[in-house]
Design a protein around this motif. Structure first.
Motif, PDB file in Angstrom:
ATOM      1  N   UNK A 162     -25.252 -68.138  -6.084  1.00 17.32           N
ATOM      2  CA  UNK A 162     -26.043 -67.070  -5.497  1.00 17.32           C
ATOM      3  C   UNK A 162     -26.964 -67.609  -4.402  1.00 17.32           C
ATOM      4  N   UNK A 163     -27.543 -68.766  -4.642  1.00 13.54           N
ATOM      5  CA  UNK A 163     -28.422 -69.373  -3.642  1.00 13.54           C
ATOM      6  C   UNK A 163     -27.647 -69.761  -2.396  1.00 13.54           C
ATOM      7  N   UNK A 164     -26.429 -70.268  -2.584  1.00 12.28           N
ATOM      8  CA  UNK A 164     -25.592 -70.613  -1.426  1.00 12.28           C
ATOM      9  C   UNK A 164     -25.209 -69.352  -0.641  1.00 12.28           C
ATOM     10  N   UNK A 165     -24.934 -68.275  -1.372  1.00 10.94           N
ATOM     11  CA  UNK A 165     -24.574 -67.020  -0.715  1.00 10.94           C
ATOM     12  C   UNK A 165     -25.726 -66.494   0.137  1.00 10.94           C
ATOM     13  N   UNK A 166     -26.919 -66.507  -0.439  1.00  9.39           N
ATOM     14  CA  UNK A 166     -28.100 -66.045   0.294  1.00  9.39           C
ATOM     15  C   UNK A 166     -28.377 -66.954   1.485  1.00  9.39           C
ATOM     16  N   UNK A 167     -28.272 -68.252   1.282  1.00  7.30           N
ATOM     17  CA  UNK A 167     -28.504 -69.219   2.355  1.00  7.30           C
ATOM     18  C   UNK A 167     -27.524 -68.991   3.502  1.00  7.30           C
ATOM     19  N   UNK A 168     -26.275 -68.717   3.156  1.00 13.82           N
ATOM     20  CA  UNK A 168     -25.249 -68.470   4.163  1.00 13.82           C
ATOM     21  C   UNK A 168     -25.574 -67.240   4.998  1.00 13.82           C
ATOM     22  N   UNK A 177     -34.445 -58.196   3.915  1.00 16.39           N
ATOM     23  CA  UNK A 177     -34.104 -56.801   3.639  1.00 16.39           C
ATOM     24  C   UNK A 177     -32.620 -56.535   3.882  1.00 16.39           C
ATOM     25  N   UNK A 178     -32.076 -57.095   4.950  1.00 11.52           N
ATOM     26  CA  UNK A 178     -30.655 -56.894   5.263  1.00 11.52           C
ATOM     27  C   UNK A 178     -29.771 -57.576   4.230  1.00 11.52           C
ATOM     28  N   UNK A 179     -30.178 -58.769   3.798  1.00 15.16           N
ATOM     29  CA  UNK A 179     -29.421 -59.475   2.761  1.00 15.16           C
ATOM     30  C   UNK A 179     -29.463 -58.686   1.457  1.00 15.16           C
ATOM     31  N   UNK A 197     -33.838 -72.295  -2.869  1.00 13.80           N
ATOM     32  CA  UNK A 197     -32.943 -73.142  -2.070  1.00 13.80           C
ATOM     33  C   UNK A 197     -33.756 -74.101  -1.203  1.00 13.80           C
ATOM     34  N   UNK A 198     -34.835 -73.599  -0.606  1.00 13.70           N
ATOM     35  CA  UNK A 198     -35.698 -74.452   0.195  1.00 13.70           C
ATOM     36  C   UNK A 198     -36.274 -75.589  -0.638  1.00 13.70           C
TER      37      UNK A 198
END
Length: 225
Positions: A162-168, A177-179, A197-198
């Motif tokens: 999930x973190x990789x998806x958001x980071x991408x 908001x768009x994510x 992730x940060x």
């Protein structure tokens, strides 16, 4: 909460215009003005601003070196740098982001864009730029720093899927908001994933997280948003 701003630009007239604009806002104040990079670093250490509006090209110590010095100073961990540049597509912008700058803005931006940029970067929530953001990131951050090899894909193993998806998605220029809308979750959930992730990747802010996404190959150059 007042956002404390340090101005760094070799043009006194431009600094004066920025001061008038910023001081007119209830939630902002200018705490100092620097005419070159060396002075910017000295004033940053003396005043501990929240944001440094940094011109890249200045005599007597440029903005790039000053950005690296400020972002690399542990005592200034609460200070973020917003780069101001005459050219939105500029090789120095990528270097400044790698040095730790929180974002960049073209000097042709209107006053509302500048004030929004200050607030956005001060919050540490987004990499702000004009409409050319995605193209600039694709062109300038896709390649690792010369001689370093850049962060590898294996480095991302510490992240959840999930973190990789958001980071991408963040790397393509999408806001929280768009994510959130695409993932059908709350913006708070997205913000949590971004900050985790940060933390795991030792990224100073969202700008560096975006750079890591491109340099590690998580997001390939030219990927549409």
């Amino acid at each position: 909460m007042t956002i404390r701003v340090l101005l760094a630009d070799d043009q006194a007239l431009l600094r004066g215009a920025f001061r008038v604009l910023i001081d007119a806002e209830e939630d902002m104040e200018v705490v100092g003005e620097a005419a070159d990079g060396r002075e910017a670093v000295e004033l940053a250490r003396a005043t501990r601003p929240d944001i440094v509006l940094m011109d890249i090209r200045m005599p007597g110590g440029d903005g790039l070196g000053a950005t690296a010095a400020i972002c690399g100073d542990e005592d200034l961990s609460g200070t973020r740098v917003l780069i101001l540049t005459t050219f939105e597509i500029d090789e120095y912008v990528a270097q400044a982001l790698r040095a730790g700058a929180g974002g960049f803005l073209g000097k042709g931006a209107d006053p509302k864009e500048l004030l929004a940029a200050v607030r956005t970067v001060a919050a540490g929530d987004a990499l702000l730029s004009p409409a050319a953001t995605r193209a600039v990131i694709d062109q300038l951050l896709a390649q690792p720093d010369p001689g370093t090899g850049g962060p590898t894909r294996e480095r991302l193993a510490v992240l959840t899927a999930r973190e990789r998806e958001v980071m991408s998605m963040a790397a393509t220029g999408l806001t929280n908001e768009e994510i959130a809308e695409r993932m059908v979750v709350s913006p708070f959930t997205v913000r949590t994933h971004v900050h985790r992730a940060m933390s795991k990747l030792d990224a100073r802010d969202r700008a560096q997280l975006v750079a890591i996404a491109y340099q590690s190959g998580l997001v390939p150059p030219g990927r549409p948003s």
